[in-house]
Design a protein around this motif. Structure first.
Motif, short mmCIF file in Angstrom:
data_model
loop_
_atom_site.label_atom_id
_atom_site.label_comp_id
_atom_site.label_asym_id
_atom_site.label_seq_id
_atom_site.Cartn_x
_atom_site.Cartn_y
_atom_site.Cartn_z
N GLY A 54 0.82 -1.21 0.00
CA GLY A 54 0.00 0.00 0.00
C GLY A 54 0.85 1.25 0.00
O GLY A 54 0.65 2.17 -0.79
N GLY A 57 2.63 2.45 -3.20
CA GLY A 57 1.88 3.25 -4.17
C GLY A 57 2.25 4.72 -4.10
O GLY A 57 2.16 5.45 -5.10
N LEU A 58 2.69 5.16 -2.93
CA LEU A 58 3.05 6.57 -2.77
C LEU A 58 4.38 6.91 -3.42
O LEU A 58 4.70 8.07 -3.67
CB LEU A 58 3.10 6.94 -1.28
CG LEU A 58 1.81 6.76 -0.48
CD1 LEU A 58 2.04 7.11 0.98
CD2 LEU A 58 0.71 7.65 -1.05
N SER A 60 5.27 6.13 -6.37
CA SER A 60 5.12 6.39 -7.80
C SER A 60 4.52 7.75 -8.10
O SER A 60 4.38 8.13 -9.25
CB SER A 60 4.24 5.32 -8.44
OG SER A 60 4.64 4.06 -8.02
N ILE A 61 4.10 8.45 -7.05
CA ILE A 61 3.54 9.78 -7.29
C ILE A 61 4.65 10.71 -7.74
O ILE A 61 5.72 10.76 -7.13
CB ILE A 61 2.86 10.33 -6.01
CG1 ILE A 61 1.67 9.46 -5.66
CG2 ILE A 61 2.43 11.77 -6.21
CD1 ILE A 61 0.97 9.86 -4.38
N ILE B 90 -6.60 11.08 2.22
CA ILE B 90 -5.72 10.38 1.29
C ILE B 90 -6.42 10.10 -0.03
O ILE B 90 -5.80 9.99 -1.08
CB ILE B 90 -5.20 9.07 1.93
CG1 ILE B 90 -4.02 8.50 1.13
CG2 ILE B 90 -6.29 8.05 2.07
CD1 ILE B 90 -2.74 9.21 1.33
N ILE B 93 -5.46 12.27 -2.86
CA ILE B 93 -4.14 12.15 -3.49
C ILE B 93 -4.26 11.12 -4.60
O ILE B 93 -4.75 10.02 -4.39
CB ILE B 93 -3.09 11.70 -2.45
CG1 ILE B 93 -2.98 12.76 -1.36
CG2 ILE B 93 -1.76 11.45 -3.13
CD1 ILE B 93 -2.15 12.33 -0.19
N ASP B 94 -3.83 11.49 -5.79
CA ASP B 94 -3.94 10.57 -6.92
C ASP B 94 -2.94 9.44 -6.76
O ASP B 94 -1.74 9.64 -6.89
CB ASP B 94 -3.65 11.31 -8.22
CG ASP B 94 -4.76 12.29 -8.53
OD1 ASP B 94 -5.90 12.00 -8.13
OD2 ASP B 94 -4.48 13.31 -9.16
N LEU B 95 -3.46 8.29 -6.48
CA LEU B 95 -2.58 7.13 -6.37
C LEU B 95 -2.50 6.45 -7.73
O LEU B 95 -3.51 6.25 -8.37
CB LEU B 95 -3.11 6.15 -5.33
CG LEU B 95 -3.16 6.67 -3.91
CD1 LEU B 95 -3.80 5.65 -3.00
CD2 LEU B 95 -1.77 6.99 -3.43
N PRO B 96 -1.30 6.09 -8.14
CA PRO B 96 -1.17 5.46 -9.45
C PRO B 96 -1.71 4.04 -9.43
O PRO B 96 -1.65 3.35 -8.42
CB PRO B 96 0.34 5.46 -9.68
CG PRO B 96 0.93 5.51 -8.30
CD PRO B 96 -0.04 6.22 -7.43
N ARG B 109 -4.58 -0.45 -1.47
CA ARG B 109 -5.08 0.91 -1.32
C ARG B 109 -5.89 1.05 -0.03
O ARG B 109 -5.78 2.04 0.69
CB ARG B 109 -5.95 1.26 -2.54
CG ARG B 109 -6.35 2.71 -2.59
CD ARG B 109 -7.36 2.96 -3.70
NE ARG B 109 -7.91 4.28 -3.56
CZ ARG B 109 -7.38 5.38 -4.07
NH1 ARG B 109 -6.28 5.31 -4.78
NH2 ARG B 109 -7.94 6.55 -3.87
#
Lengths: 248, 172
Positions: A54, A57-58, A60-61, B90, B93-96, B109
């Motif tokens: 989880g 994922g941060l 890749s921002i 959260i 925030i755009d998560l890929p 997620r």
């Protein structure tokens, strides 16, 4: 047989394989003979890989690496100094760097330039969600008034129909208070009226100039210097500067 | 001294590869994307400013995590709260969507959302231990707190996470 009791912390350390902080062999042996202990441990199990996944994922921002100066310049103090957006980031957060602070900056970069860099970081979204109650706004302004030694009247800040008054912030420049009054125009452009104490004699509103791509005008009155900055609507800025230079 | 990098160059050249992790840590600390940008940038500048204190051969990432943490705790948090840089959900925030397995991605997620909902001290410790893979001792040194505090934060965090997912058979 006496059953040993383990704290939750020790059992989590056991699950995490932290042998320095949990007697792993001892607990392994105890599990077979202690159903309660086994149940406690089972109830604490959590797939930590899912946490790792989880959080990954941060990574890749897209957050670009800031510009990093290759050849630092030693300031007169003990620290290096940097220009551009990086310095703006520090100011935005109200911090200095090195052994000194913004006082180590070259003299030509005065408070207005720093305010401009700070204001350049503002967007519509910075202020659009700021909706303080009248009471909170009043309290903010009171604190700002106390800091600067100048009373602000919220009615005068809210008098214009071109902009909405949003908030007051107490900032700091070279150890002295710098008050920022933030507005959002009807077109969604953030503007700020920033005020510092000054020894300068009174002076009328300057012709609008462009700082960091935004319109700006300044004036001095009664021991305070003002900078109104923000947006690209020169007529609006001139109108507001004229209004505020008389009313505030 | 030819061929030997200065501490400054070691720090400067090392930052780009660490930066995404540093930014993630900043986001976990601040819960706000803009403030995370500012914090991560400020940490880089502070690291360059203090580069002569970096010991070549030691871990640049840990050193920078500590700088980031100190900046947040000692200088920025109060200001960020005062200036309205509050928490951002959260979800905003755009998560890929990079994972091949969509179900796994959904779970990850969901776990991320729950981790970000933890109190700041817990989520930063969770990030360092479970996200970054630091040992308890390394996390305690980095956060400059006793190992016992790391343990109690993790125990509290895991207790909450387990409660959140108690009915989910795919986490256990």
């Amino acid at each position: 047989m006496n059953k040993k009791t383990y704290s939750d912390e020790v059992l989590i350390a056991y699950l995490d394989g932290e042998g320095d902080y949990a007697p792993i062999d001892e607990i392994n042996a105890a599990i077979g003979q202690d159903a309660t202990l086994a149940a406690r441990i089972d109830a604490m199990r959590f797939d930590t890989d899912s946490i790792k996944d989880g959080l990954s994922g941060l990574l890749s921002i897209n957050s670009p690496v800031p510009e990093l100066p290759r050849k630092p310049t030693r300031s007169q103090g003990n620290g290096y100094w940097y220009t551009g957006i990086a310095a703006s980031a520090l100011l935005a957060l109200g911090i200095g760097y090195g052994a000194g602070n913004l006082g180590n900056e070259p003299p030509q970069r005065g408070w207005k330039a720093y305010v401009a860099s700070y204001q350049a970081l503002y967007s519509t979204a910075t202020l659009s969600s700021v909706n303080s109650s009248e009471e909170n706004m009043g309290a903010e302004l009171l604190r700002a008034s106390v800091e600067l030694g100048k009373v602000f009247d919220i009615k005068k800040l809210k008098a214009s129909t071109d902009v909405t008054y949003k908030r007051a912030q107490i900032l700091n420049f070279k150890g002295k208070p710098l008050i920022q009054l933030a507005f959002l125009s009807t077109a969604g452009e953030p503007l700020a009226l920033c005020i510092v104490k000054t020894q300068k004699p009174d002076g009328g509103v300057s012709q609008p100039t462009v700082m960091e791509g935004m319109n700006a005008a300044s004036w001095a009155k009664d021991g305070y210097e003002y900078l109104l900055i923000g947006g690209t609507d020169e007529a609006l800025l001139s109108r507001l500067a004229d209004q505020y230079s008389k009313s505030i | 001294m030819w061929g030997k990098k200065s501490s400054y160059d070691l720090v400067r050249d090392g930052i780009p590869s660490i930066y995404p992790r540093l930014w993630r840590y900043s986001l976990v600390l601040t819960s706000n994307r803009d403030t995370a940008d500012d914090l991560a940038q400020a940490a880089c500048l502070r690291a360059l400013d203090k580069a002569d204190q970096f010991q070549p051969g030691t871990h640049l990432d840990r050193w920078m995590f500590t700088i980031t943490h100190r900046l947040w705790i000692n200088e920025l948090r109060k200001n960020a709260v005062r200036t309205g840089g509050g928490l951002m959900p959260i979800e905003e925030i755009d998560l890929p969507d990079t994972k091949a397995d969509p179900e796994m991605n959904l779970l990850s997620r969901e776990v991320l959302l729950k981790v970000m909902a933890l109190p700041e001290a817990q989520r930063s410790t969770v990030l360092l231990v479970y996200g970054e893979g630091y040992s308890y001792r390394e996390a305690s040194e980095l956060l400059e707190i006793p190992v016992g505090t790391v343990m109690s934060r993790l125990a509290a965090a895991r207790s909450k996470l387990v409660q959140e997912f108690v009915d989910k058979s795919d986490v256990g």
